[in-house]
Design a protein around this motif. Sequence first.
Motif, PDB file in Angstrom:
ATOM      1  N   MET A 192     -28.505 -61.713  47.475  1.00  0.00           N
ATOM      2  CA  MET A 192     -28.589 -60.919  46.256  1.00  0.00           C
ATOM      3  C   MET A 192     -28.871 -59.463  46.612  1.00  0.00           C
ATOM      4  O   MET A 192     -29.692 -59.178  47.479  1.00  0.00           O
ATOM      5  N   SER A 193     -28.158 -58.540  45.974  1.00  0.00           N
ATOM      6  CA  SER A 193     -28.317 -57.126  46.292  1.00  0.00           C
ATOM      7  C   SER A 193     -29.308 -56.453  45.345  1.00  0.00           C
ATOM      8  O   SER A 193     -29.560 -56.936  44.245  1.00  0.00           O
ATOM      9  N   GLU A 194     -29.839 -55.350  45.822  1.00  0.00           N
ATOM     10  CA  GLU A 194     -30.702 -54.530  44.974  1.00  0.00           C
ATOM     11  C   GLU A 194     -30.231 -53.091  45.043  1.00  0.00           C
ATOM     12  O   GLU A 194     -29.678 -52.645  46.053  1.00  0.00           O
ATOM     13  N   ARG A 195     -30.397 -52.360  43.980  1.00  0.00           N
ATOM     14  CA  ARG A 195     -29.970 -50.973  43.935  1.00  0.00           C
ATOM     15  C   ARG A 195     -31.005 -50.096  44.626  1.00  0.00           C
ATOM     16  O   ARG A 195     -32.205 -50.363  44.581  1.00  0.00           O
ATOM     17  N   ILE A 196     -30.487 -49.037  45.261  1.00  0.00           N
ATOM     18  CA  ILE A 196     -31.369 -48.138  45.982  1.00  0.00           C
ATOM     19  C   ILE A 196     -30.862 -46.715  45.810  1.00  0.00           C
ATOM     20  O   ILE A 196     -29.651 -46.468  45.841  1.00  0.00           O
ATOM     21  N   ASP A 197     -31.773 -45.777  45.574  1.00  0.00           N
ATOM     22  CA  ASP A 197     -31.425 -44.392  45.309  1.00  0.00           C
ATOM     23  C   ASP A 197     -31.714 -43.502  46.505  1.00  0.00           C
ATOM     24  O   ASP A 197     -32.691 -43.708  47.236  1.00  0.00           O
ATOM     25  N   VAL A 198     -30.866 -42.495  46.683  1.00  0.00           N
ATOM     26  CA  VAL A 198     -31.074 -41.453  47.690  1.00  0.00           C
ATOM     27  C   VAL A 198     -30.903 -40.105  47.011  1.00  0.00           C
ATOM     28  O   VAL A 198     -29.929 -39.888  46.276  1.00  0.00           O
ATOM     29  N   ALA A 199     -31.832 -39.203  47.247  1.00  0.00           N
ATOM     30  CA  ALA A 199     -31.779 -37.872  46.650  1.00  0.00           C
ATOM     31  C   ALA A 199     -31.054 -36.908  47.593  1.00  0.00           C
ATOM     32  O   ALA A 199     -31.428 -36.762  48.757  1.00  0.00           O
ATOM     33  N   LEU A 200     -29.988 -36.284  47.081  1.00  0.00           N
ATOM     34  CA  LEU A 200     -29.261 -35.243  47.802  1.00  0.00           C
ATOM     35  C   LEU A 200     -29.368 -33.932  47.028  1.00  0.00           C
ATOM     36  O   LEU A 200     -29.894 -33.901  45.911  1.00  0.00           O
ATOM     37  N   SER A 201     -28.831 -32.869  47.595  1.00  0.00           N
ATOM     38  CA  SER A 201     -28.877 -31.585  46.901  1.00  0.00           C
ATOM     39  C   SER A 201     -28.062 -31.626  45.612  1.00  0.00           C
ATOM     40  O   SER A 201     -28.368 -30.912  44.655  1.00  0.00           O
ATOM     41  N   ASN A 202     -27.008 -32.465  45.556  1.00  0.00           N
ATOM     42  CA  ASN A 202     -26.182 -32.590  44.352  1.00  0.00           C
ATOM     43  C   ASN A 202     -26.889 -33.356  43.246  1.00  0.00           C
ATOM     44  O   ASN A 202     -26.669 -33.102  42.067  1.00  0.00           O
ATOM     45  N   GLY A 203     -27.665 -34.362  43.655  1.00  0.00           N
ATOM     46  CA  GLY A 203     -28.298 -35.242  42.688  1.00  0.00           C
ATOM     47  C   GLY A 203     -28.679 -36.557  43.342  1.00  0.00           C
ATOM     48  O   GLY A 203     -28.944 -36.616  44.548  1.00  0.00           O
ATOM     49  N   ILE A 204     -28.690 -37.622  42.556  1.00  0.00           N
ATOM     50  CA  ILE A 204     -29.111 -38.936  43.031  1.00  0.00           C
ATOM     51  C   ILE A 204     -27.888 -39.820  43.279  1.00  0.00           C
ATOM     52  O   ILE A 204     -27.027 -39.962  42.403  1.00  0.00           O
ATOM     53  N   VAL A 205     -27.812 -40.408  44.476  1.00  0.00           N
ATOM     54  CA  VAL A 205     -26.757 -41.369  44.815  1.00  0.00           C
ATOM     55  C   VAL A 205     -27.358 -42.766  44.758  1.00  0.00           C
ATOM     56  O   VAL A 205     -28.377 -43.039  45.408  1.00  0.00           O
ATOM     57  N   THR A 206     -26.738 -43.644  44.014  1.00  0.00           N
ATOM     58  CA  THR A 206     -27.218 -45.019  43.886  1.00  0.00           C
ATOM     59  C   THR A 206     -26.307 -45.960  44.649  1.00  0.00           C
ATOM     60  O   THR A 206     -25.108 -46.058  44.358  1.00  0.00           O
ATOM     61  N   GLY A 207     -26.859 -46.632  45.651  1.00  0.00           N
ATOM     62  CA  GLY A 207     -26.115 -47.621  46.419  1.00  0.00           C
ATOM     63  C   GLY A 207     -26.731 -48.990  46.283  1.00  0.00           C
ATOM     64  O   GLY A 207     -27.527 -49.236  45.365  1.00  0.00           O
ATOM     65  N   GLU A 208     -26.372 -49.888  47.191  1.00  0.00           N
ATOM     66  CA  GLU A 208     -26.873 -51.257  47.148  1.00  0.00           C
ATOM     67  C   GLU A 208     -27.407 -51.677  48.499  1.00  0.00           C
ATOM     68  O   GLU A 208     -26.828 -51.336  49.534  1.00  0.00           O
ATOM     69  N   ARG A 209     -28.510 -52.405  48.487  1.00  0.00           N
ATOM     70  CA  ARG A 209     -29.013 -53.037  49.699  1.00  0.00           C
ATOM     71  C   ARG A 209     -28.614 -54.497  49.688  1.00  0.00           C
ATOM     72  O   ARG A 209     -28.860 -55.213  48.707  1.00  0.00           O
TER      73      ARG A 209
END
Length: 422
Positions: free
Chosen positions: A1-18
């Motif tokens: 089962m995956s979980e969402r994970i956020d990363v903060a960049l200069s553009n904004g927030i990127v949401t990926g999956e673990r």
Amino acid sequence: MSERIDVALSNGIVTGERERDVCRFSAIPYAQAPIGSLRFAPPVPSTWRGRLDATRPGPVAPQLPSRLRGAMGDFEASQSEDCLHLTVWTPSPDSRRRPVVVWLHGGAHQSGGGALDWYSGARLAARGDLVVVAPNYRLAALGWLCVPGEFANLGLLDNEAALDWVHEHIESFGGDPERITVMGQSAGAASIACLLMRAPRFDRAILQSAPLGRGLRSAEQAGQLADAMLEAAGVRSMGEARAAPIDAFLRAQQAPRVLDVLKAAGGNQNPFGPAADGEVLPIDANEALWRGCGKVDVLIGYTKDEMAAFPAFGVDPEAERVGDALFGAPSRRWAGDAVRSGRSAWLYRFDFAPSARFGACHCIELPFVFDTVDAFIEAPMMSGTMREDARRLTQDLQRAWVDFIRGGSPGWTAGPQPHIFS
């Protein structure tokens, strides 16, 4: 089962999956969509702001079916000119500053994509505690047309733009921008050699089955081909070319006049590839190519039966001779020249041949480098592969590649004598 994970960049927030041991961030734009006035123009940095959903794969560049599908099998992926995206796999978007490997896919500069399951970096990232990045870049006419007065080698500039993005943002994904290896196969490896003619944005290189020097056209030769392509696409100006439907350019690849120009050039040339335009690449590109041997440490190699993957070739002495001339001898020369230039260079040859029809053909090492044998399950070249062989080869290749990417030796003596994988 995956979980969402956020990363903060200069553009904004990127949401990926673990998913288990790896986080995946898909279809992150590294450049604006090359459409309208940006078609046939150098890449322009992306301008997205806010929150970006990076949980789903994006499209690959527009393309016709690969000529190697008889060996590799085929793939299904959406296609769009809005394809200048990349995928990042990382064990964790933390502050560890892991080594980074950027993958440039092959496909004769006219097919393929970094977003394909074939090239998932998940298992390589997990095994080596690495950050793996796979960009798409423009293909065929949209990436490699060389029209006088216009920018040429746009696919190569896309590669550089992706590397610029990595330098700027990869630390947020747990990567180290000061430890970057660029890895490519076939056309992707040839692009790495071309990047070394410029100011390289990486420290180490892995060149798999690189057709070094083959297909490097003069500006005049590339211009003749561009004229034929534009005529076949039914356009009379670059303004019309920027507005024409993409299908017109895809159909033009197979137009009789284009094929006649290629035939006249000799040497069974591909329709697309780098051009010595004098701006992106130097006029003396063929000489400059070999000067690149002294710029970075390299892991370089080829397969025993390269040509067996290509139509009209099989596994026989003549095909082996042609394959060695196109892939083997240039790789050996690169390794030798690199050592003489004071760099470290390790050479390999991949001999594993699970089928009598395809032998150790072009692309056969890819499932083991990425540990994606399951994604290649329908590939005819993999027919006859035993599970224990797949496990052994994956372990051997990934151990060597990871050790090199992490700054060490892949496990054999440096120099132009190849280490054999079989």
